[in-house]
Design a protein around this motif. Structure first.
Motif, PDB file in Angstrom:
ATOM      1  N   SER A  11       0.835  -1.204   0.000  1.00 41.22           N
ATOM      2  CA  SER A  11       0.000   0.000   0.000  1.00 41.22           C
ATOM      3  C   SER A  11       0.867   1.250   0.000  1.00 41.22           C
ATOM      4  CB  SER A  11      -0.939   0.000   1.207  1.00 41.22           C
ATOM      5  OG  SER A  11      -0.242   0.242   2.417  1.00 41.22           O
ATOM      6  N   PHE A  12       2.041   1.153   0.596  1.00 39.84           N
ATOM      7  CA  PHE A  12       2.951   2.288   0.594  1.00 39.84           C
ATOM      8  C   PHE A  12       3.489   2.540  -0.810  1.00 39.84           C
ATOM      9  CE2 PHE A  12       7.246   4.059   1.043  1.00 39.84           C
ATOM     10  CZ  PHE A  12       6.917   5.268   1.624  1.00 39.84           C
ATOM     11  N   GLY A  13       3.845   1.462  -1.523  1.00 35.77           N
ATOM     12  CA  GLY A  13       4.295   1.623  -2.900  1.00 35.77           C
ATOM     13  C   GLY A  13       3.214   2.192  -3.787  1.00 35.77           C
ATOM     14  N   ALA A  14       1.965   1.745  -3.577  1.00 36.96           N
ATOM     15  CA  ALA A  14       0.838   2.280  -4.347  1.00 36.96           C
ATOM     16  C   ALA A  14       0.680   3.769  -4.091  1.00 36.96           C
ATOM     17  CB  ALA A  14      -0.440   1.536  -3.987  1.00 36.96           C
ATOM     18  N   MET A  15       0.861   4.166  -2.835  1.00 35.86           N
ATOM     19  CA  MET A  15       0.745   5.576  -2.478  1.00 35.86           C
ATOM     20  C   MET A  15       1.809   6.417  -3.179  1.00 35.86           C
ATOM     21  SD  MET A  15       1.416   7.303   1.204  1.00 35.86           S
ATOM     22  CE  MET A  15       3.146   6.861   0.993  1.00 35.86           C
ATOM     23  N   LEU A  16       3.062   5.923  -3.183  1.00 33.35           N
ATOM     24  CA  LEU A  16       4.129   6.657  -3.865  1.00 33.35           C
ATOM     25  C   LEU A  16       3.846   6.785  -5.354  1.00 33.35           C
ATOM     26  CD1 LEU A  16       7.457   5.346  -2.269  1.00 33.35           C
ATOM     27  CD2 LEU A  16       6.422   7.605  -1.996  1.00 33.35           C
ATOM     28  N   ARG A  17       3.325   5.716  -5.941  1.00 38.76           N
ATOM     29  CA  ARG A  17       3.045   5.771  -7.376  1.00 38.76           C
ATOM     30  C   ARG A  17       1.906   6.745  -7.672  1.00 38.76           C
ATOM     31  NH1 ARG A  17       2.990   0.767 -11.699  1.00 38.76           N
ATOM     32  NH2 ARG A  17       3.588   2.100 -13.446  1.00 38.76           N
ATOM     33  N   LYS A  18       0.893   6.755  -6.819  1.00 39.88           N
ATOM     34  CA  LYS A  18      -0.193   7.727  -6.989  1.00 39.88           C
ATOM     35  C   LYS A  18       0.340   9.150  -6.874  1.00 39.88           C
ATOM     36  CE  LYS A  18      -3.949   4.870  -5.132  1.00 39.88           C
ATOM     37  NZ  LYS A  18      -4.917   4.738  -4.016  1.00 39.88           N
ATOM     38  N   ALA A  19       1.195   9.381  -5.885  1.00 42.75           N
ATOM     39  CA  ALA A  19       1.764  10.720  -5.687  1.00 42.75           C
ATOM     40  C   ALA A  19       2.532  11.160  -6.919  1.00 42.75           C
ATOM     41  CB  ALA A  19       2.659  10.743  -4.457  1.00 42.75           C
ATOM     42  N   GLY A  20       3.346  10.258  -7.455  1.00 38.18           N
ATOM     43  CA  GLY A  20       4.180  10.617  -8.597  1.00 38.18           C
ATOM     44  C   GLY A  20       3.427  10.807  -9.889  1.00 38.18           C
ATOM     45  N   SER A  21       2.261  10.187 -10.017  1.00 42.10           N
ATOM     46  CA  SER A  21       1.513  10.260 -11.274  1.00 42.10           C
ATOM     47  C   SER A  21       0.310  11.200 -11.206  1.00 42.10           C
ATOM     48  CB  SER A  21       1.055   8.860 -11.695  1.00 42.10           C
ATOM     49  OG  SER A  21       0.212   8.285 -10.709  1.00 42.10           O
ATOM     50  N   LEU A  22       0.207  12.006 -10.155  1.00 47.38           N
ATOM     51  CA  LEU A  22      -0.886  12.965 -10.068  1.00 47.38           C
ATOM     52  C   LEU A  22      -0.899  13.877 -11.292  1.00 47.38           C
ATOM     53  CD1 LEU A  22      -0.618  14.177  -6.353  1.00 47.38           C
ATOM     54  CD2 LEU A  22      -2.441  12.767  -7.327  1.00 47.38           C
ATOM     55  N   PRO A  23      -2.072  14.223 -11.816  1.00 44.78           N
ATOM     56  CA  PRO A  23      -2.122  15.227 -12.891  1.00 44.78           C
ATOM     57  C   PRO A  23      -1.595  16.581 -12.422  1.00 44.78           C
ATOM     58  CG  PRO A  23      -4.204  14.030 -12.725  1.00 44.78           C
ATOM     59  CD  PRO A  23      -3.400  13.659 -11.518  1.00 44.78           C
ATOM     60  N   ALA A  24      -1.795  16.880 -11.150  1.00 46.71           N
ATOM     61  CA  ALA A  24      -1.269  18.123 -10.576  1.00 46.71           C
ATOM     62  C   ALA A  24       0.245  18.027 -10.417  1.00 46.71           C
ATOM     63  CB  ALA A  24      -1.916  18.378  -9.212  1.00 46.71           C
ATOM     64  N   VAL A  25       0.890  19.178 -10.367  1.00 50.62           N
ATOM     65  CA  VAL A  25       2.330  19.237 -10.122  1.00 50.62           C
ATOM     66  C   VAL A  25       2.573  19.046  -8.626  1.00 50.62           C
ATOM     67  CG1 VAL A  25       4.381  20.709 -10.217  1.00 50.62           C
ATOM     68  CG2 VAL A  25       2.716  20.743 -12.096  1.00 50.62           C
ATOM     69  N   LEU A  26       3.468  18.120  -8.287  1.00 49.95           N
ATOM     70  CA  LEU A  26       3.775  17.827  -6.890  1.00 49.95           C
ATOM     71  C   LEU A  26       5.107  18.468  -6.507  1.00 49.95           C
ATOM     72  CD1 LEU A  26       3.138  16.308  -4.244  1.00 49.95           C
ATOM     73  CD2 LEU A  26       4.388  14.345  -5.198  1.00 49.95           C
ATOM     74  N   ILE A  27       5.053  19.379  -5.531  1.00 49.28           N
ATOM     75  CA  ILE A  27       6.249  20.043  -5.015  1.00 49.28           C
ATOM     76  C   ILE A  27       6.514  19.517  -3.610  1.00 49.28           C
ATOM     77  CG2 ILE A  27       7.319  22.243  -4.391  1.00 49.28           C
ATOM     78  CD1 ILE A  27       5.461  23.605  -6.403  1.00 49.28           C
ATOM     79  N   ALA A  28       7.703  18.962  -3.382  1.00 51.68           N
ATOM     80  CA  ALA A  28       8.078  18.456  -2.071  1.00 51.68           C
ATOM     81  C   ALA A  28       9.004  19.465  -1.396  1.00 51.68           C
ATOM     82  CB  ALA A  28       8.774  17.105  -2.187  1.00 51.68           C
ATOM     83  N   VAL A  29       8.674  19.816  -0.157  1.00 51.84           N
ATOM     84  CA  VAL A  29       9.506  20.717   0.642  1.00 51.84           C
ATOM     85  C   VAL A  29      10.247  19.853   1.658  1.00 51.84           C
ATOM     86  CG1 VAL A  29       9.551  22.666   2.223  1.00 51.84           C
ATOM     87  CG2 VAL A  29       7.917  22.635   0.319  1.00 51.84           C
ATOM     88  N   CYS A  30      11.531  19.628   1.419  1.00 48.96           N
ATOM     89  CA  CYS A  30      12.322  18.683   2.205  1.00 48.96           C
ATOM     90  C   CYS A  30      13.157  19.426   3.254  1.00 48.96           C
ATOM     91  CB  CYS A  30      13.245  17.885   1.289  1.00 48.96           C
ATOM     92  SG  CYS A  30      12.374  16.994  -0.024  1.00 48.96           S
TER      93      CYS A  30
END
Length: 269
Positions: free
Chosen positions: A95-114
């Motif tokens: 489920s964690f891998g599925a979550m990462l894949r969903k995050a990476g393939s969002l139509p929206a632009v994903l900005i990570a603040v690390c």
């Protein structure tokens, strides 16, 4: 579209931007089963909501994410499943891998603040983001192997992000490093020194993203992500079909007219 109710995440919408904050500060925002389930639900909702054009992913109280909540995992019991029974540990990991894949393939632009701890699953989020900004002193790493575990659902995304050679080194040593080295590795795109620097970079990045047509961005992201996952001719055939749809859609006439008339297109104004 309404976003789901959450207990481990803070959600704030602002003019096409969703600020998504991991909110387990006492655990340095480590990912437990509840957070993973809530993230999966939120990412599903974002994918279905065309009004969300950018997602800014951050952690509460100075830490991005310290990885999986190992205390909760161990407390849940590690007894092997009986014959025919689903393995709960395997199910949680997947489920964690599925979550990462969903995050990476969002139509929206994903900005990570690390910032702060960017470890394990936090490292994975950085790898699937479209744009990553890092505090120069943030601590990155995949310590899983030093705990007797493989970075099972993270490693494939690390390879995609920084290449096989560096992924092998980092995964097999558990090495930790600062944001400045993450920039040199190509893991992140820019570094900041303090909150003021972050806000300046974030404002500039959001301005750049929001001047792009949302559907064009979503289609472009889909094409990019298919490279190396599909035969190149299939990628190009798919891209040509998407291009034709965009040419006949609502955005291209407006974008071209705005360019010719020396004005901002309506999605950027």
């Amino acid at each position: 579209m309404d976003l789901p109710e959450t207990t481990t995440l803070l959600l704030r919408r602002e003019s096409g931007v969703l600020h998504l904050t991991l909110n387990r500060p006492d655990a340095r925002n480590a990912l437990n089963a509840t957070m993973v389930a809530e993230l999966n639900a939120v990412f599903d909702a974002i994918a279905a909501d065309a009004t969300i054009r950018v997602v800014v992913l951050r952690g509460a109280d100075g830490h991005f994410c310290a990885g999986a909540d190992l205390k909760e995992m161990m407390a849940g019991g590690l007894k092997a499943p009986t014959a025919g029974e689903a393995d709960p540990v395997e199910r949680w990991s997947r489920s964690f891998g599925a979550m990462l894949r969903k995050a990476g393939s969002l139509p929206a632009v994903l900005i990570a603040v690390c910032e702060g701890a960017v470890l394990g699953g936090g490292f994975g989020f950085a790898c699937v983001s479209d744009i990553a900004l890092a505090h120069r002193e943030a601590k990155f790493g995949m310590p899983e192997t030093t705990r007797g575990l493989p970075p099972a659902q993270i490693a494939p995304f690390v390879v995609e992000r920084i290449g096989l050679t560096q992924a092998r080194r980092l995964c097999l040593t558990g090495a930790q490093f600062r944001g400045s080295e993450a920039l040199a590795l190509g893991l992140v795109h820019a570094c900041f020194d303090d909150e003021a620097g972050l806000q300046a970079q974030l404002a500039d990045t959001l301005q750049q993203v929001l001047r792009c047509a949302p559907q064009a961005n979503a289609v472009t992201k889909d094409i990019i992500l298919k490279v190396a996952r599909m035969d190149m001719d299939a990628v190009l055939d798919d891209a040509a079909a998407k291009f034709a749809v965009c040419v006949r859609g609502a955005e291209a006439p407006e974008g071209i007219a705005a360019f010719m008339q020396k004005r901002q297109p309506r999605w950027a104004s």
